[in-house]
Design a protein around this motif. Structure first.
Motif, PDB file in Angstrom:
ATOM      1  N   ILE A 307     -11.645   7.712  20.377  1.00  0.00           N
ATOM      2  CA  ILE A 307     -13.088   7.752  20.762  1.00  0.00           C
ATOM      3  C   ILE A 307     -13.403   9.190  21.072  1.00  0.00           C
ATOM      4  O   ILE A 307     -12.740  10.035  21.722  1.00  0.00           O
ATOM      5  N   GLY A 308     -14.866   9.543  20.992  1.00  0.00           N
ATOM      6  CA  GLY A 308     -15.509  10.534  21.316  1.00  0.00           C
ATOM      7  C   GLY A 308     -16.471  10.647  22.440  1.00  0.00           C
ATOM      8  O   GLY A 308     -17.283   9.699  22.322  1.00  0.00           O
ATOM      9  N   ILE A 309     -16.577  11.388  23.410  1.00  0.00           N
ATOM     10  CA  ILE A 309     -17.600  11.202  24.525  1.00  0.00           C
ATOM     11  C   ILE A 309     -18.427  12.638  24.233  1.00  0.00           C
ATOM     12  O   ILE A 309     -18.002  13.705  24.350  1.00  0.00           O
ATOM     13  N   ASN A 544     -19.920   3.293  29.903  1.00  0.00           N
ATOM     14  CA  ASN A 544     -19.464   2.016  30.541  1.00  0.00           C
ATOM     15  C   ASN A 544     -18.654   1.520  29.187  1.00  0.00           C
ATOM     16  O   ASN A 544     -17.266   1.013  29.241  1.00  0.00           O
ATOM     17  N   ALA A 545     -19.218   1.523  27.842  1.00  0.00           N
ATOM     18  CA  ALA A 545     -18.572   1.054  26.705  1.00  0.00           C
ATOM     19  C   ALA A 545     -17.299   1.895  26.430  1.00  0.00           C
ATOM     20  O   ALA A 545     -16.462   1.087  25.892  1.00  0.00           O
ATOM     21  N   ALA A 546     -17.469   2.907  26.623  1.00  0.00           N
ATOM     22  CA  ALA A 546     -16.122   3.700  26.244  1.00  0.00           C
ATOM     23  C   ALA A 546     -15.096   3.431  27.268  1.00  0.00           C
ATOM     24  O   ALA A 546     -13.928   3.302  26.891  1.00  0.00           O
ATOM     25  N   PHE A 547     -15.384   3.170  28.365  1.00  0.00           N
ATOM     26  CA  PHE A 547     -14.381   2.991  29.477  1.00  0.00           C
ATOM     27  C   PHE A 547     -13.910   1.576  29.339  1.00  0.00           C
ATOM     28  O   PHE A 547     -12.697   1.326  29.203  1.00  0.00           O
ATOM     29  N   ASN A 548     -14.816   0.587  28.659  1.00  0.00           N
ATOM     30  CA  ASN A 548     -14.136  -0.627  28.347  1.00  0.00           C
ATOM     31  C   ASN A 548     -13.360  -0.644  27.263  1.00  0.00           C
ATOM     32  O   ASN A 548     -12.439  -1.547  26.897  1.00  0.00           O
ATOM     33  N   ALA A 549     -13.486   0.297  25.978  1.00  0.00           N
ATOM     34  CA  ALA A 549     -12.741   0.477  24.900  1.00  0.00           C
ATOM     35  C   ALA A 549     -11.418   0.647  25.151  1.00  0.00           C
ATOM     36  O   ALA A 549     -10.510   0.045  24.592  1.00  0.00           O
TER      37      ALA A 549
END
Length: 910
Positions: A307-309, A544-549
């Motif tokens: 994933i990318g932030i 937060n969706a990245a955290f959950n992923a």
């Protein structure tokens, strides 16, 4: 109107003075005290021309062109021998005490005084007596003071006091002895003090940061750039020498920043040169080469779920390339969920509603302003400077009624005196603009929003009504509504500073209610970072969706783009997220807490080493250009990501070869970014078959720069991403406005050369000001009001509501790394209301510990009466202060006192 200059007719507009008219027409008339942003005072007597009664008058009379209005069928002479002799005599007077130090003066070769001396033909000095001397002052880390060079033009105090509202610089005089400085040595406190270096026509005030690594300005490699330190998007000129960024100067933009910059934007550049720069790729704490990085990250893309932030301080190109690399569904905005929602709300209001966002220049023309929740002096300083000019608009109408032109600054100020137009400020605590305000109201964001909703209802009863509102707030709301309704150009200002969506919705309601009656209404939102709106327009998911992923096992590798995640989330949440990641890749130019957790660190270019586009708070997309090629293996983030994608076999990215390809793809694929490919000419653009040089024609020393390595002059680098060259060779005319690397014209070596680049003095640049507006109001759109009205704030026992307090120095991440700015950063503290401090048995300087979830703040107390009861103010972004999702409740857990809430004060000042 027709003006005859030396017997030739010229068609001119009315309402100007002779000096700016002559300059607009291209005549070289010398001047000192006049400034296009500050008008005329007639102090220097340098701009004399001959004025005739009619075409038959042979004698005429000398007049100061800056003080003479133009008139139809007016006859003047610029080149009359008597006028020329008078101008030469005046400059000889002014030079009697000026030292012969051009060779060592920081302004030498780029000095307005030098230009005017040559222009008037004053070649030899007849004054042979002892010159008057002065003692210089320490003025802080930004400016040098050399009072002996002063010619008493009064520009410095006119800008600092009258224009920027400074209090600690003045003119002191005894007979013929005139001194411009402070009452005593000390740091200049105004946020715009650095402009003195450009406003001063001599070398009295000069850039101290440039002096520390001094280079003549004509020996700098320069490029047009955009300020990285707030959301306004001021245009700048960045100058480099020997691989070091040496200077940031103002680049005129008729709609955004005009002639000025704030001190954070002017002096915050030194983070580019610090030791904290990341200059080598690192894999598992081992320095590696470029190919090793490409191989490593390519393998991760092929063998893991990535994933990318993204980042609100990275360019559109960098964010878009990361999004293309990891896939649209795996791209996340690197800001807190609240920041994400506020930016999307701003886009929806400004791009789907009927109310237009005025430019900063248009805010100056506002005749009534209401600020909700923002301390714009610290979050958007140039906007605050515009508000300072706006409060003069309504009182200045008295001057127009008696036919005094607004350019006659001394006369207008004499008429206006201390009168000010309607300015209402509702904020958490005191701001520097409070001194100009008609009324101030200090309250929590929810209570400010309630006031805003009440104002909207008072303007238009179709807007939701606020229930259970106190009588004094209702009276204040009616007062504000009446002032805004009576204005010709009202402006509402709010933003993300308080991190409250209801505040922004209240501002939108007021603007919408006004717009029904007055389409000249403006609505301005400020954002938290330089590309906050651009990132939101890119499309992507919440952090937060990245955290959950990752925590849910859907991804195991993260690529973080130019972002310290610890500034956008709780440390415990970030730790858990990074611990759960098998692989962490960070691209950035500076070391921070997130790079310390990375397995792979990739050295990215700063704005000085990169090309890219930022979107400012009004939705204006603007391009910054690479000033110089980076050393080592440093590259732009988007170029690193593009190379990684090609190495990993990303078919979508294989077709992209350079900046233009990435930008064109983004314009096609991103719905909200259509048209950005037109911001600047393509790389193949040429003028007379030539590139546009980044270096002035006087650039020197090029053949000796690398003599310690090779006596042969190396081939200059090629720029595949723009029509600019890295040499002094190239087209010598005026380039397109978006690509002006520096201002220079024959006879005009100082910054005053900008006059030669404007359609008319003080207006847009020739060909139009740079950038395009991506967010525009929907014509004819019916106003739709936000209906949710928050409840009134109620203090809680043993708890304080923690709110962010912003500082121009320290709250912004990159500028805080600049050594000169670091000297101006205050020590961390916490603001507490007086009654709260008494209940907690606290005094100024005592430590107060607040517990916010897993975080603990232990900060010295500052007691104030200018903050709501039950609220604690904590400096935003300061080093050493843990992140908190502000605003948020925090428990004080006093060990020696019981917290007893008292009735909330109303904090209304009129």
């Amino acid at each position: 109107m027709t003006l005859y200059i030396d017997h030739k007719p010229y068609e001119i507009p009315s309402g100007k003075n002779l000096l700016e008219t002559c300059l607009t027409l291209g005549f070289d008339v010398p001047y000192f005290c006049w400034h296009p942003a500050m008008g005329s005072v007639g102090a220097c007597r340098q701009c004399a021309v001959k004025l005739y009664k009619d075409e038959n008058d042979q004698k005429g009379r000398l007049v100061m062109s800056c003080m003479e209005p133009v008139a139809n069928n007016q006859y003047i002479s610029v080149n009359d021998p008597e006028a020329k002799e008078f101008r030469s005599t005046v400059i000889e007077w002014l030079m009697t005490n000026h030292p012969h130090d051009c060779a060592v003066c920081d302004e030498g070769g780029s000095c307005h005084l030098q230009d005017m001396t040559v222009m008037t033909g004053h070649n030899y000095r007849r004054f042979r007596f002892k010159k008057r001397t002065h003692q210089n002052q320490y003025l802080g880390p930004f400016l040098n003071h050399e009072m002996n060079r002063c010619i008493q033009c009064y520009r410095c105090v006119r800008f600092y006091k009258d224009y920027a509202g400074g209090k600690d610089l003045d003119v002191f005089a005894s007979r013929s002895n005139v001194y411009f400085g402070r009452a005593e040595d000390g740091v200049l406190e105004n946020e715009f003090s650095g402009n003195l270096a450009e406003v001063c026509p001599t070398g009295v005030f000069t850039d101290k940061t440039l002096k520390q690594h001094y280079t003549r300005k004509w020996d700098l490699t320069m490029a047009p750039s955009i300020c990285q330190h707030c959301s306004i998007g001021c245009n700048t000129i960045a100058g480099e020498r020997y691989g070091t960024l040496r200077m940031i100067a103002n680049r005129y933009h008729g709609e955004v920043n005009g002639y000025f910059l704030c001190d954070r934007g002017r002096f915050g550049y030194e983070f580019v040169n610090t030791r904290e720069r990341i200059r080598k790729p690192v894999i598992r704490q081992q320095v590696v080469d470029r190919q090793a990085v490409l191989t490593e990250v390519s393998a991760l893309l092929k063998n893991t779920n990535v994933i990318g932030i993204g980042s609100p301080r990275a360019s559109l190109q960098a964010n878009f390339t990361l999004k293309a690399l990891v896939g649209d569904q795996n791209f996340y905005h690197g800001v807190s969920d609240n920041e994400h929602d506020l930016a999307e709300l701003a886009i929806r209001i400004l791009g789907e509603g009927p109310v237009r966002t005025p430019s900063t220049r248009e805010v100056e023309d506002a005749d009534a302003i209401f600020i909700l929740g923002e301390d714009i002096t610290n979050t958007a300083p140039i906007l605050a400077l515009a508000v300072r000019q706006a409060v003069r608009q309504q009182p200045s109408e008295a001057a127009a009624q008696i036919h005094v032109p607004l350019w006659n600054d001394a006369a207008v100020r004499g008429i206006v005196q201390d009168k000010k137009g309607p300015l209402y400020i509702a904020s958490l605590h005191t701001t520097k603009l409070d001194e100009l305000a008609t009324t101030t109201y200090h309250a929590t964001p929810d209570d400010i929003a309630r006031l805003g909703m009440a104002v909207a209802h008072a303007i238009d009863n179709e807007s939701p009504e606020v229930e259970s509102i106190s009588e004094d707030i209702e009276v204040l709301a009616r007062q504000i509504a009446q002032a805004l309704s009576a204005a010709k150009k009202p402006v509402i200002i709010s933003g993300a500073g308080c991190q409250s969506d209801v505040l922004m919705k209240a501002a939108a309601n007021i603007a919408g209610a006004l717009h029904k009656k007055n389409t000249e209404t403006g609505l301005v939102f400020t954002m938290l970072e330089c590309n906050s709106l651009g990132l939101a327009m890119m499309g992507g998911h919440r952090l937060n969706a990245a955290f959950n992923a990752v925590l849910n096992g859907h991804a195991d590798t993260v690529i973080v783009l130019e972002n310290d995640l610890y500034r956008h989330g709780h440390a415990a949440d970030i730790d858990a997220f990074l611990n759960a990641c098998k692989h962490v890749v960070v691209l950035d130019h500076s070391v921070h807490a997130t790079t310390a957790r990375a397995e792979v660190v990739i050295p990215a270019g700063t704005f000085a080493e990169s090309d890219g586009i930022l979107v400012n708070n009004e939705g204006r997309a603007q391009r910054f250009f690479q000033v110089y090629e980076a050393t080592d293996v440093i590259q732009e983030s988007w170029r690193w990501l593009l190379n990684i994608g090609c190495s990993a076999g990303n078919k979508r990215m294989n077709a992209w070869k350079n900046y233009e390809d990435v930008t064109n793809a983004m314009a096609i694929e991103e719905a909200l970014l259509k048209g950005i490919e037109t911001i600047s000419p393509p790389p193949g653009f040429r003028l007379a078959g030539q590139r546009i040089p980044r270096e002035p024609h006087r650039y020197s020393g090029r053949t000796a720069m690398n003599a310690n390595k090779n006596v042969s002059e190396p081939r200059p680098p090629e720029d595949p991403d723009s029509p600019l060259s890295y040499t002094m060779e190239g087209y010598r005319g005026q380039p397109p406005s978006s690509m002006i690397p520096f201002f220079w014209s024959p006879g005009w070596n100082s910054v005053q050369a900008v006059n030669k680049y404007q359609q008319e003095i003080g207006a847009s640049l020739r060909g139009g000001d740079p950038g395009i507006r991506l967010l525009n109001p929907v014509a004819g759109k019916i106003v739709e009001y936000f209906k949710g009205i928050p409840e009134a704030f109620r203090p809680m026992e043993d708890h304080l509501w923690v709110m962010p307090v912003y500082h121009i120095f320290g709250s912004e991440e990159l500028s805080a790394r600049s050594p000169s700015v670091a000297e101006r950063i205050e020590a961390p503290y916490i603001l507490v209301y007086l009654d709260d401090a008494l209940n907690l048995q606290l005094q100024d300087g005592d430590l107060l510990t607040l517990h916010i979830g897993a975080h603990t703040y232990s900060l010295p107390v500052r007691i104030t009466t200018e903050i709501p009861h039950g609220v604690a103010g904590v400096p935003y972004g300061f080093e050493g202060i843990p992140y908190a999702e502000l605003p948020e409740w925090a428990t004080t857990r006093p060990s020696t006192a019981t917290y007893i809430p008292t009735p909330q004060p109303r904090h209304i000042k009129t």
